[in-house]
Structures are given as structure tokens and as C-alpha cells.
Motif scaffolding. Structure first.
Motif: not given
Length: 498
Positions: A442-464
Motif C-alpha cells: 500500500e505504501r509503495l503504491y502511494l509513493v509511486l502516486l506521489v512520484l507520478r504527480d510530482g513528475a507532472l508538476v515538474a513537467i508543467c513547471a518546466a513548460l511554464v
């Protein structure tokens, strides 16, 4: 096609045939190294644009077919059938093997859960649990038609004209064929929109997200309508934009989000009249599709809205992670549920704030963002603030991300995280149903969830960030003219090292 790499150009060479083209083995050191296994990078005197059959679009469509076959194969372990009576078959669905094998799809169980096996009609007949079809109207009747094909197959098999198959398996096959055709439309439209960066669309065709999510639900149909609408705007056909977006919203609601970034682009480009035409056409399409059903079966038609309003936050969303998991774990060690009305308020408020930020970027950025970039930011904002993020929703972002952010390796990293997230989510569900309930999973799934969301935020930040930087590396997302460097090595200095 693969002669000596990086040959110094002579003064007599006319570079008109390659100027404006993106050659992956020139712009990317990684592709340049990989190409040595197949003869080396593209040579200065290589022929460009003279292949009669294997055009970039056709190659991309072939790659898309390969990606879809892999996606179908990922669901194959859930498509076994067994004989219940002589000549009668059912899909071997149960025992939670669909989670253990990570092949879960909503489509197979929908045949029974929506009453198609009993001849139920969507919105007219409610299920045994007292609820009606919870999908938009056009998608509901598409499923009804696919169920009709399954019944026709069973009738043909009963007369010996066709081989016996489980009706749910035929239902899945019909739906999968339509979804596959829709994803080919997505690849085609993406290639048309990509311009001189057409080869980047290979990541739309062979995305890891496609491998595991193409046939999980019907989201590929909605993505096809959305991408076709974006192409129609590029072709100055606002009425067609509205028609496609309206029909797309009658399949999956998210294409209606197009009208926010479209308004920003129309305001900037002084095309508010076209935006109004598109909006009216979309409204007309939605009314034409929905009104007859709403008039005849009001309660069944309203189920889609009631169902989504009353849903609690789901485990794939950031709202669930912050307000349900972390908050309650810190309090008493048990996971609780944020009431739906509070989850709705948090979701709408956060989304509105992000939309205001996107509008500010569109109006103040030094480099005017493209419609595809604004659409990518809008849908990402919607998903990050939504109380429900089913794994297949990530398909919405795949073509938009490739068109908006031309750094293929960064996007591939995010997509691999999506794949791992799906696998771990399936294993977590299997552990829960089998009684294991391993908290580490369960915790590993949630860690991957945070990493996924963080990757998208980083891509959006780089784009902006690139939009505020003059001469930024992402300018080529708009098809900017490349610059040719002088000297012994020929490179594109205006292109990023993706």
C-alpha cells in the motif's frame, strides 16, 4: 539514408530540403548513439521526403498498431472463457485473478453489471442495485450496440454459423476494435498537429500508458474526439470544433474542458467570434444527443451527474491522499473518507485557482503558448485537483504532453511511472481481496502516486518557465524555424537535447 554523421556542409549544398525538419539522430545525443546499431545518424546528403510509401504518418500508424496489440495482450489473461453448458461459454472472471495478473478492464464486467446479458436498455432499465447506466449518453448507447453485436454472435453460434464465444468476450472485442480505431485517429491528429516534430509522435503510438490503459475503459474514444477538435481549430473550422467537442463530451465529459484554453487563445488571436461559434455548435450537439434521453428517461439520464456528485474521493487522487489517507492516519491510524460534498468543494476550489494561474500565464508569458500547451496544463490541473483519478484518465494527457513538451525522455519517465503505478495498484487490490493487506504494498503504491504527480508538476513547471524565457528550448513546440550551426559539426542549436 544513414551516411556519415555530422558531415560538414559545403558552400554549394542547398540545405532547403532539410531546413525545418527535425532529425532525431541530429538533435539527440541518445538517438545518435542508438542509431549506430543501425548504420549511424542521418547523413548530410541523405534523401529526405522521397519515400513513396513509408511516410512518417504511415510509420507512426504502424507503430500505433503495434502498441495497441501490446495493449490488447496486456488484457489477454482476463479474456479466458470456460464452458458452463454444452455450447455455452462465459468469461472466466473471478477469483481476483484480474488483479493478480494486472489485466483488469472495466469493459468485461460491464456486460453483466449493466444488465446487457438480460437485454436491459441503458437509462430505461435500472440495474438490480437500483441504479442506472452512469456513463454519458453517447457512450451508453455505444455499449448497447456492442451488446447487440454480442447477442447476434450468440444467435449465430446457436445455429452453427459462428464459433461459440462468451457474449462478454464478444462485447469486449467489439469495444476494443472501436477503441483501437479511435487511438489511430489520435495518432493521426497528433502527427498533423506536430508539424516538423512529427517523429515525436512515436511516443503517442508506443506510450507505456497505452500498453496498460488503452482497453481498461473507453477513454480512448474521448481522446480521439478531443484531438480531432484541436486539429479542426488549426484548420479554422470552428463549427466542426464545437461538433467534435460536443460529441466527445457525450462520450466522456473531459473534452468540454477544451473551451477554457480555447477562450484564452481566441482572446489572444482576436478569434472570439470563432470561439462563440464553437461553443454554440458544442451546445447544439450535446442537446441533440441528450434531450431525447432526458425527456424519456429523466432519472436514468441524471444518473451520470448524481453518481459523480455523490462519489467519495478515490485512491488514485491527490485529494484522497492528502485528506483521507494522511490526515486520518495521523489522527487515529485508520483511513476514513472525506464527505463527498467537502471533496467537491475542495476539488472545485483548487481547480478554479489553477485555472486562474493558467489564464495569467497565457496573458503574460513572453512566448505565447499554443492551444495544445494550454490544454495540457488545463487537463493536468483538472486531474491533480479531481477527487477521482482513475488510472486510465492518464490517457487524456499522452498526446497533449507530446505536443506541448518536446522532451521525449522526460515524458517517457513520467509514462513509466504511470505503468508502475498501475501494476502496483493492481497488486494492492489483489492483496486486499486475498486477505493479505500488506501495508508495504500500500505504501509503495502511494509513493509511486506521489512520484507520478510530482513528475507532472515538474513537467508543467518546466513548460511554464520556458514560456517566460526568450529563445527558450521549448519554442519548437510551436514549429519554430531551426538554426543551422556553422563549423565542422552540423547540429540544430535551436532544438533541445531531448
Amino acid at each position: 539514408m544513414t551516411r556519415a554523421p555530422f558531415v560538414s556542409p559545403s558552400s554549394e549544398v542547398d540545405d532547403a530540403t532539410i531546413r525545418g525538419r527535425v532529425l532525431p539522430t541530429w538533435e539527440s545525443a541518445a538517438f545518435g548513439q542508438l542509431s549506430r546499431w543501425t548504420g549511424g545518424p542521418f547523413g548530410w546528403h541523405g534523401a529526405v521526403g522521397r519515400q513513396a510509401f513509408f511516410t512518417p504518418l504511415r510509420v507512426l500508424l504502424f507503430l500505433a498498431v503495434a502498441g495497441l496489440l501490446l495493449g490488447f495482450g496486456s488484457k489477454a489473461p482476463c479474456l479466458e472463457q470456460h464452458e458452463t453448458k454444452p455450447g455455452q461459454y462465459e468469461v472466466l472472471w473471478g477469483g481476483h485473478n484480474e488483479y493478480a495478473r494486472a489485466c483488469y478492464t472495466d469493459i468485461v464486467p460491464l456486460y453483466g453489471s449493466e444488465g446487457f446479458d438480460k437485454g436491459f436498455a441503458p437509462y430505461r432499465d435500472h440495474r438490480p442495485d437500483g441504479h442506472w447506466m452512469e456513463y454519458p449518453v453517447l457512450l451508453g448507447y455505444f455499449q448497447y450496440a456492442a451488446a447487440g453485436a454480442a447477442h447476434a454472435w450468440s444467435a449465430g453460434a446457436a445455429h452453427g454459423a459462428l464459433p461459440p464465444l462468451a457474449p462478454a468476450l464478444v462485447f469486449f472485442a467489439v469495444c476494443a476494435l472501436a477503441i483501437a480505431a479511435a487511438w489511430l485517429v489520435v495518432v493521426w491528429a497528433s502527427a498533423k498537429l506536430a508539424g516538423d516534430r512529427v517523429w515525436d509522435v512515436w511516443l503517442v503510438a508506443l506510450s507505456p500508458v497505452v500498453f496498460v490503459q488503452a482497453f481498461t475503459n473507453f477513454d480512448g474514444l474521448g481522446v480521439a474526439f478531443l484531438m480531432a477538435a484541436l486539429l479542426a481549430w488549426r484548420k479554422n473550422a470552428p463549427l466542426l470544433v464545437g461538433l467534435l467537442a460536443g460529441l466527445g463530451a457525450a462520450v466522456k465529459l473531459f473534452p468540454v474542458l477544451l473551451f477554457f484554453p480555447l477562450l484564452l487563445v481566441a482572446w489572444r488571436d482576436k478569434r472570439l467570434g470563432d470561439w462563440g461559434k464553437a461553443l454554440l455548435a458544442a451546445a447544439g450537439a450535446l442537446v441533440a444527443v441528450n434531450f431525447p434521453v432526458a425527456y424519456l428517461y429523466r432519472d436514468g439520464w441524471a444518473e451520470f451527474f448524481t453518481f459523480n456528485k455523490d462519489r467519495s474521493a478515490q485512491e488514485g487522487s491527490l485529494i484522497y491522499l492528502v485528506f483521507d489517507y494522511v490526515r486520518v492516519r495521523l489522527q487515529d491510524g485508520a483511513v476514513g473518507l472525506l464527505p463527498p460534498e467537502k471533496a467537491n468543494l475542495v476539488s472545485f476550489g483548487a481547480f478554479a485557482l489553477l485555472l486562474a494561474g493558467i489564464a495569467a500565464v497565457a496573458l503574460t508569458a513572453r512566448r505565447a503558448p499554443t492551444l495544445e500547451q494550454l490544454m495540457f496544463l488545463t487537463i493536468t490541473a483538472f486531474l491533480l485537483t479531481s477527487k477521482v483519478w482513475s488510472s486510465q484518465y492518464s490517457l487524456w494527457l499522452v498526446p497533449l504532453a507530446v505536443l506541448a513538451f518536446p522532451r521525449v525522455w522526460a515524458l517517457l519517465g513520467w509514462m513509466v511511472l504511470e505503468l508502475l503505478n498501475w501494476l502496483m495498484r493492481e497488486w494492492w487490490f489483489y492483496q486486499g481481496f486475498s486477505g493479505g493487506g500488506d501495508p508495504t504494498v500500500e505504501r509503495l503504491y502511494l509513493v509511486l502516486l506521489v512520484l507520478r504527480d510530482g513528475a507532472l508538476v515538474a513537467i508543467c513547471a518546466a513548460l511554464v518557465q520556458s514560456l517566460y524565457r526568450s529563445g527558450g528550448a521549448l519554442a519548437q513546440a510551436r514549429g519554430a524555424e531551426p538554426e543551422l550551426a556553422e563549423g565542422p559539426a552540423l547540429v540544430y542549436t535551436g532544438r533541445p537535447n531531448i
